[in-house]
Every structure is written in structure tokens, then in C-alpha cells.
Motif scaffolding. Structure first.
Motif, PDB file in Angstrom:
ATOM      1  N   LEU A  67      33.428 -33.190 -20.636  1.00 11.09           N
ATOM      2  CA  LEU A  67      33.671 -34.087 -21.767  1.00 11.09           C
ATOM      3  C   LEU A  67      32.942 -35.414 -21.577  1.00 11.09           C
ATOM      4  N   ALA A  68      33.018 -35.970 -20.375  1.00 13.80           N
ATOM      5  CA  ALA A  68      32.327 -37.232 -20.091  1.00 13.80           C
ATOM      6  C   ALA A  68      30.819 -37.081 -20.256  1.00 13.80           C
ATOM      7  N   GLU A  69      30.270 -35.996 -19.736  1.00 15.71           N
ATOM      8  CA  GLU A  69      28.826 -35.770 -19.844  1.00 15.71           C
ATOM      9  C   GLU A  69      28.402 -35.573 -21.296  1.00 15.71           C
ATOM     10  N   THR A  70      29.230 -34.891 -22.073  1.00 12.16           N
ATOM     11  CA  THR A  70      28.904 -34.664 -23.480  1.00 12.16           C
ATOM     12  C   THR A  70      28.920 -35.973 -24.258  1.00 12.16           C
ATOM     13  N   ILE A  71      29.907 -36.819 -23.995  1.00 12.69           N
ATOM     14  CA  ILE A  71      29.963 -38.124 -24.659  1.00 12.69           C
ATOM     15  C   ILE A  71      28.703 -38.929 -24.358  1.00 12.69           C
ATOM     16  N   SER A  72      28.278 -38.927 -23.097  1.00 16.06           N
ATOM     17  CA  SER A  72      27.081 -39.678 -22.711  1.00 16.06           C
ATOM     18  C   SER A  72      25.825 -39.099 -23.354  1.00 16.06           C
ATOM     19  N   THR A  73      25.701 -37.777 -23.349  1.00 15.32           N
ATOM     20  CA  THR A  73      24.520 -37.132 -23.919  1.00 15.32           C
ATOM     21  C   THR A  73      24.427 -37.358 -25.420  1.00 15.32           C
ATOM     22  N   GLU A 133      19.572 -39.088 -33.106  1.00 16.84           N
ATOM     23  CA  GLU A 133      20.115 -38.739 -34.413  1.00 16.84           C
ATOM     24  C   GLU A 133      21.585 -39.161 -34.579  1.00 16.84           C
ATOM     25  N   THR A 134      22.254 -39.509 -33.483  1.00 16.39           N
ATOM     26  CA  THR A 134      23.660 -39.895 -33.556  1.00 16.39           C
ATOM     27  C   THR A 134      23.816 -41.341 -34.003  1.00 16.39           C
ATOM     28  N   LYS A 135      24.605 -41.539 -35.060  1.00 19.27           N
ATOM     29  CA  LYS A 135      24.897 -42.892 -35.550  1.00 19.27           C
ATOM     30  C   LYS A 135      26.332 -43.305 -35.261  1.00 19.27           C
ATOM     31  N   VAL A 136      27.232 -42.326 -35.272  1.00 19.82           N
ATOM     32  CA  VAL A 136      28.641 -42.579 -34.985  1.00 19.82           C
ATOM     33  C   VAL A 136      29.239 -41.298 -34.417  1.00 19.82           C
ATOM     34  N   ILE A 137      30.272 -41.434 -33.589  1.00 16.48           N
ATOM     35  CA  ILE A 137      30.873 -40.279 -32.919  1.00 16.48           C
ATOM     36  C   ILE A 137      32.341 -40.144 -33.314  1.00 16.48           C
ATOM     37  N   ILE A 138      32.758 -38.921 -33.600  1.00 21.05           N
ATOM     38  CA  ILE A 138      34.166 -38.581 -33.784  1.00 21.05           C
ATOM     39  C   ILE A 138      34.613 -37.806 -32.551  1.00 21.05           C
ATOM     40  N   SER A 168      29.223 -46.048 -24.045  1.00 19.25           N
ATOM     41  CA  SER A 168      28.477 -45.464 -25.158  1.00 19.25           C
ATOM     42  C   SER A 168      27.975 -46.574 -26.065  1.00 19.25           C
ATOM     43  N   SER A 169      26.751 -46.436 -26.538  1.00 22.62           N
ATOM     44  CA  SER A 169      26.198 -47.425 -27.467  1.00 22.62           C
ATOM     45  C   SER A 169      26.671 -47.193 -28.892  1.00 22.62           C
ATOM     46  N   LYS A 170      27.383 -46.092 -29.113  1.00 25.31           N
ATOM     47  CA  LYS A 170      27.823 -45.721 -30.454  1.00 25.31           C
ATOM     48  C   LYS A 170      29.330 -45.961 -30.616  1.00 25.31           C
ATOM     49  N   ALA A 197      29.865 -29.946 -29.389  1.00 26.95           N
ATOM     50  CA  ALA A 197      29.332 -31.115 -30.080  1.00 26.95           C
ATOM     51  C   ALA A 197      28.439 -30.670 -31.223  1.00 26.95           C
ATOM     52  N   THR A 198      28.616 -31.296 -32.377  1.00 22.16           N
ATOM     53  CA  THR A 198      27.773 -31.029 -33.532  1.00 22.16           C
ATOM     54  C   THR A 198      27.386 -32.358 -34.179  1.00 22.16           C
ATOM     55  N   THR A 199      26.251 -32.360 -34.888  1.00 19.37           N
ATOM     56  CA  THR A 199      25.798 -33.568 -35.574  1.00 19.37           C
ATOM     57  C   THR A 199      25.346 -33.217 -36.977  1.00 19.37           C
ATOM     58  N   THR A 200      25.794 -33.983 -37.961  1.00 22.06           N
ATOM     59  CA  THR A 200      25.413 -33.749 -39.351  1.00 22.06           C
ATOM     60  C   THR A 200      24.096 -34.450 -39.653  1.00 22.06           C
ATOM     61  N   SER A 201      23.563 -34.150 -40.815  1.00 23.78           N
ATOM     62  CA  SER A 201      22.313 -34.793 -41.233  1.00 23.78           C
ATOM     63  C   SER A 201      22.504 -36.289 -41.472  1.00 23.78           C
ATOM     64  N   GLU A 202      23.745 -36.709 -41.664  1.00 24.85           N
ATOM     65  CA  GLU A 202      24.034 -38.141 -41.850  1.00 24.85           C
ATOM     66  C   GLU A 202      24.174 -38.888 -40.538  1.00 24.85           C
ATOM     67  N   GLY A 203      24.089 -38.167 -39.419  1.00 27.00           N
ATOM     68  CA  GLY A 203      24.189 -38.809 -38.111  1.00 27.00           C
ATOM     69  C   GLY A 203      25.602 -38.922 -37.577  1.00 27.00           C
ATOM     70  N   ILE A 204      26.534 -38.149 -38.154  1.00 24.65           N
ATOM     71  CA  ILE A 204      27.916 -38.138 -37.666  1.00 24.65           C
ATOM     72  C   ILE A 204      28.054 -37.031 -36.627  1.00 24.65           C
ATOM     73  N   SER A 205      28.258 -37.411 -35.386  1.00 22.76           N
ATOM     74  CA  SER A 205      28.409 -36.438 -34.293  1.00 22.76           C
ATOM     75  C   SER A 205      29.892 -36.242 -33.998  1.00 22.76           C
ATOM     76  N   THR A 206      30.309 -34.995 -33.907  1.00 24.32           N
ATOM     77  CA  THR A 206      31.701 -34.675 -33.593  1.00 24.32           C
ATOM     78  C   THR A 206      31.767 -33.987 -32.239  1.00 24.32           C
ATOM     79  N   ILE A 207      32.539 -34.560 -31.329  1.00 23.19           N
ATOM     80  CA  ILE A 207      32.778 -33.968 -30.016  1.00 23.19           C
ATOM     81  C   ILE A 207      34.215 -33.470 -29.993  1.00 23.19           C
ATOM     82  N   SER A 208      34.397 -32.200 -29.673  1.00 27.33           N
ATOM     83  CA  SER A 208      35.719 -31.594 -29.709  1.00 27.33           C
ATOM     84  C   SER A 208      36.010 -30.887 -28.385  1.00 27.33           C
TER      85      SER A 208
END
Length: 253
Positions: free
Chosen positions: A36-42, A48-53, A97-99, A8-19
Motif C-alpha cells: 500500500l505504501a509503495e502504491t501510494i508513492s508510485t 497523469e495523477t492530479k488527485v488520489i482517492i 505525496s505531492s498529491k 490502483a486505477t486512474t481516470t482520464s480526468e487524473g483521478i487516481s483511486t487506490i483500493s
């Protein structure tokens, strides 16, 4: 590496990518499903997360579904329930997820992989991202992922996929039925479209996005109970002689 990875990574714009990645066509063994489930929840709970890919690694198969090695190793209904509950955990993690979660499907989605794609809120795919619910072929059924898939594409289309279990449906078919929101021709175009959409969403009012997410998933609050119940059905069927023979034949191809 044989157990697979989730990053999981997150950009300064708040875009989090889970791969997620697994060397066997991005299949999902139990430990990887739990991770994967735990990472999505965390990641969903991070300020800082605004949206998730949500994506997988590689250029071919998005997700081949359940791990056949683990399926054949299941010895009782308790183990069966535990394994299939992994898919329930991933779907429910996406649902609660709230996102907003954007799906990125670069290649074929099979079995549980179709369920993962269906659990996202807005899904992009390439023209190579055909879909198949192959569970009946090996003696079980798409019970756990069924509610997520049926919610996206409707009962009739779900029945087509579930019953015609040996055949792929094209990415265009999946788009027409509502599983995919957009289909593009290449991985390069896929990444550009996903990033552009994620950037757009990240600029919106986060409270509005959270409220809209709840509206989108309205009527699914009972899935915390429903999906484990469905997992128990698959956990029972996987112990049958039919299923064990079918899995062994499939593995020997």
C-alpha cells in the motif's frame, strides 16, 4: 486472496483511486502495508495523477488495523519493528505525496485504520464509520498512528480514544473533532460526494495543490525518524506476556 490486494486505477480526468482489501475485515498484514505504501508513492509520482482517492473494498469495515495472526507470530524486537514500521510507511507515504489524498471511509476504522484515515488530507465517511483505538486492550498502544491522529483531532481527543480503548466513538464525534471532513448517510452518497470533490480538485492548479499540501503538513518533516521510533515501542510491547495473552483471548472470542 488471503494475503489481500492493493489496486490502483486512474481516470482520464487524473483521478487516481487506490483500493486495499483483506478478507479479515480489511486488516493490514505487513506485506499489504508495504504494498500500500509503495502504491501510494508510485501513483503520487505519476504525471497523469492530479488527485488520489484512498479507499478499501466492501461495504462494512474500512480497516480493522493490524493483523492479529502476524502480531502473535512476532518473535523478537526486530520483527516487531519491521511489522509496525509498515504503518509508518503508509502514513509517511501519504504525508510526502505531492498529491492531495481524499479518504473514503465506508465503515468502522479500528486501530491502524484510524491512522490511515488520519493520514489523508480530506476524509469523507458514512454515519456507520465509527472509530476506536483499541491498542491498549491488547497490551500495546497507538504509538505509530498517534502523531497522525493527534495532528487531526488534537491531544485531548486523541487521549480519549487512546485511553478509552474498548469503546467506539461515532462518526459524528470524529467529524466534530476533525478526523472526518464530511459524514453522509449511505455508501451511495459517500461515493457521490468523494467523486464530486475529487473532480473539483482535479480542475485546480496542480502546482497550487502541491504547495498547499506542503503547507498542510508543515512541521511533520521529522516523522521519517519519529514514526520508526514509535514502531520500536510497539515492537517491544508486543512481545510481553500480557500482550500475547490478550491477543490470544481476543482471537478466541
Amino acid at each position: 486472496m488471503q494475503t489481500g490486494t492493493v489496486t490502483a486505477t486512474t481516470t482520464s480526468e487524473g483521478i487516481s483511486t487506490i483500493s486495499f482489501f483483506h478478507p479479515s475485515h480489511n486488516s493490514l498484514p505487513g506485506a499489504l502495508l508495504t504494498q500500500l505504501a509503495e502504491t501510494i508513492s508510485t501513483v503520487s509520482q505519476a504525471a497523469e495523477t492530479k488527485v488520489i482517492i484512498l479507499k478499501s473494498e466492501g461495504e462494512k469495515t474500512f480497516c480493522a488495523g493490524a493483523s492479529f495472526d502476524e502480531l502473535i507470530a512476532i518473535e523478537d524486537e526486530t520483527q516487531g519493528l519491521a511489522f509496525f514500521s509498515g504503518f509508518a510507511k503508509v502514513i509517511n507515504a501519504c504525508r510526502t505525496s505531492s498529491k492531495i489524498i481524499i479518504g473514503r471511509v465506508q465503515g468502522k476504522a479500528i486501530g491502524g485504520g484510524v491512522g490511515v484515515a488520519a493520514a489523508t488530507d480530506y476524509c469523507f465517511a458514512t454515519s456507520q464509520a465509527s472509530v476506536k483505538l483499541s491498542e491498549l486492550v491488547v497490551g500495546i498502544g497507538p504509538f505509530v498512528v498517534g502523531p497522525a491522529v493527534e495532528r487531526k483531532i488534537g491531544t485531548a481527543a486523541f487521549a480519549q480514544l487512546a485511553l478509552d480503548a474498548a469503546e467506539f466513538r461515532s462518526a459524528d464525534w470524529a467529524r466534530e473533532k476533525g478526523l472526518y471532513a464530511e459524514v453522509v448517510d449511505s455508501i451511495e452518497a459517500l461515493d457521490a460526494a468523494v467523486l464530486a470533490f475529487a473532480t473539483k480538485l482535479a480542475a485546480y492548479n496542480p502546482e497550487a495543490l502541491t504547495d498547499l499540501k506542503q503547507v498542510i503538513w508543515q512541521g511533520t518533516g521529522h516523522w521519517d525518524q519519529l514514526l520508526p521510533e514509535r514502531a520500536a515501542i510497539s515492537g517491544r510491547l508486543v512481545l510481553s506476556d500480557f500482550t500475547r495473552d490478550a491477543i490470544q483471548q481476543f482471537k478466541s472470542r
